[in-house]
Design an enzyme around this catalytic site. Sequence first.
Site, PDB file in Angstrom:
ATOM      1  N   GLY A  54       0.869  14.373  13.194  1.00 18.04           N
ATOM      2  CA  GLY A  54       2.017  13.556  13.600  1.00 18.04           C
ATOM      3  C   GLY A  54       1.703  12.096  13.356  1.00 18.04           C
ATOM      4  CG  HIS A  87       0.369  12.377  20.989  1.00 13.47           C
ATOM      5  ND1 HIS A  87      -0.932  12.431  21.434  1.00 13.47           N
ATOM      6  CD2 HIS A  87       0.375  11.438  19.996  1.00 13.47           C
ATOM      7  CE1 HIS A  87      -1.667  11.560  20.766  1.00 13.47           C
ATOM      8  NE2 HIS A  87      -0.893  10.941  19.878  1.00 13.47           N
ATOM      9  CD  GLU A  88       2.818  11.535  16.965  1.00 13.62           C
ATOM     10  OE1 GLU A  88       2.864  10.303  16.846  1.00 13.62           O
ATOM     11  OE2 GLU A  88       1.771  12.186  16.825  1.00 13.62           O
ATOM     12  CD  GLN A 134       0.124   6.809  15.583  1.00 12.31           C
ATOM     13  OE1 GLN A 134       0.976   7.668  15.357  1.00 12.31           O
ATOM     14  NE2 GLN A 134      -1.135   7.113  15.784  1.00 12.31           N
ATOM     15  CB  CYS A 139      -4.445   9.477  19.211  1.00 10.87           C
ATOM     16  SG  CYS A 139      -3.262   8.204  18.752  1.00 10.87           S
ATOM     17  CG  LEU A 140      -4.004  10.263  13.049  1.00 14.08           C
ATOM     18  CD1 LEU A 140      -2.912  10.294  11.995  1.00 14.08           C
ATOM     19  CD2 LEU A 140      -5.276  10.924  12.532  1.00 14.08           C
ATOM     20  CG  HIS A 163       2.117   6.768  19.408  1.00 16.42           C
ATOM     21  ND1 HIS A 163       1.025   5.960  19.622  1.00 16.42           N
ATOM     22  CD2 HIS A 163       1.607   7.961  18.981  1.00 16.42           C
ATOM     23  CE1 HIS A 163      -0.091   6.624  19.345  1.00 16.42           C
ATOM     24  NE2 HIS A 163       0.235   7.851  18.955  1.00 16.42           N
TER      25      HIS A 163
HETATM   26  O1  K1U Z   1      -2.065   9.785  16.048  1.00 17.63           O
HETATM   27  C1  K1U Z   1      -1.224  10.655  16.197  1.00 17.63           C
HETATM   28  O2  K1U Z   1      -0.260  10.479  16.911  1.00 17.63           O
HETATM   29  C2  K1U Z   1      -1.412  11.959  15.465  1.00 17.63           C
HETATM   30  C3  K1U Z   1      -2.122  13.021  16.277  1.00 17.63           C
HETATM   31  C4  K1U Z   1      -1.070  13.976  16.816  1.00 17.63           C
HETATM   32  C5  K1U Z   1      -1.459  14.902  17.921  1.00 17.63           C
HETATM   33  C6  K1U Z   1      -2.583  15.700  17.849  1.00 17.63           C
HETATM   34  C7  K1U Z   1      -2.888  16.575  18.862  1.00 17.63           C
HETATM   35  C8  K1U Z   1      -2.063  16.663  19.957  1.00 17.63           C
HETATM   36  C9  K1U Z   1      -0.973  15.859  20.041  1.00 17.63           C
HETATM   37  C10 K1U Z   1      -0.657  14.992  19.023  1.00 17.63           C
HETATM   38  C11 K1U Z   1      -3.098  13.743  15.348  1.00 17.63           C
HETATM   39  O3  K1U Z   1      -2.709  14.314  14.389  1.00 17.63           O
HETATM   40  S1  K1U Z   1      -4.778  13.696  15.730  1.00 17.63           S
HETATM   41  C12 K1U Z   1      -5.530  14.723  14.457  1.00 17.63           C
HETATM   42  C13 K1U Z   1      -5.294  16.174  14.676  1.00 17.63           C
HETATM   43  O4  K1U Z   1      -4.990  16.603  15.758  1.00 17.63           O
HETATM   44  C14 K1U Z   1      -5.416  17.119  13.533  1.00 17.63           C
HETATM   45  C15 K1U Z   1      -5.808  16.713  12.288  1.00 17.63           C
HETATM   46  C16 K1U Z   1      -5.900  17.630  11.251  1.00 17.63           C
HETATM   47  C17 K1U Z   1      -5.620  18.944  11.450  1.00 17.63           C
HETATM   48  C18 K1U Z   1      -5.235  19.374  12.692  1.00 17.63           C
HETATM   49  C19 K1U Z   1      -5.131  18.471  13.745  1.00 17.63           C
HETATM   50 ZN    ZN Z   2      -1.212   9.277  18.621  1.00 18.73          ZN
END
Ligand code: K1U
Ligand code: ZN
Length: 175
Positions: free
Chosen positions: A46, A141-142, A51, A99-100, A145
């Site tokens: 996401g 979660h998004e 971001q 979260c990225l 943000h």
């Molecule tokens: O930064 C963000 O908002 C993105 C975040 C989204 C998220 C992840 C887990 C739970 C709720 C919301 C991410 O994508 S973090 C990276 C991640 O979870 C992932 C990356 C690659 C493959 C699978 C998962």
């Molecule tokens: Zn996030």
Amino acid sequence: MAILPIIETPDPLLRQISTPVEAVTDETRALIADMFETMYAAPGIGLAAIQVGVPKRILVIDLQEPEEEGGEPVKKPLVFINPEIVRESEDHQLYNEGCLSVPDQFAEVERPAEIRARWLDENGTAHEEDLDGLLAVCLQHEMDHLEGILFIDHLSRLKRDMLLKKLAKARKLAA
Ligand code: K1U
Ligand code: ZN
């Protein structure tokens, strides 16, 4: 299309409240295309526009779940513009979120297990659906943000401080 730099905590931009999209235009769609490219490259499931430094109420999600066990993930890109939660369940679920903007740190967050959400897609078409599972987790979660909230804000002070210490240590080692 372009891969955009992702803003990381403690950048104050992440605490900004994003503003509604007045009209879905070609410019909006160009930003969405860049957001997908950025999210897939990260990789993540996401991304909110803030971001990448744009304080607009735009989210992209692709859970990238394998179609069948052992299979390649099939792309299912979803766009949420001006999303709203119109109903949430009383029962909650725990998910180990990342979260990225808080790189390589994960922690369990509790959120409503099912939500009813309303949003516009990239063509300006309105949707209203009941969502659950990882999609409900990721959308909440998004949407946080958009209000300047990070998943670490849902943790106790002790857990948040521990996670931020780990992040500072990882950054120091990487420098
Ligand atoms: O930064 C963000 O908002 C993105 C975040 C989204 C998220 C992840 C887990 C739970 C709720 C919301 C991410 O994508 S973090 C990276 C991640 O979870 C992932 C990356 C690659 C493959 C699978 C998962
Ligand atoms: Zn996030």
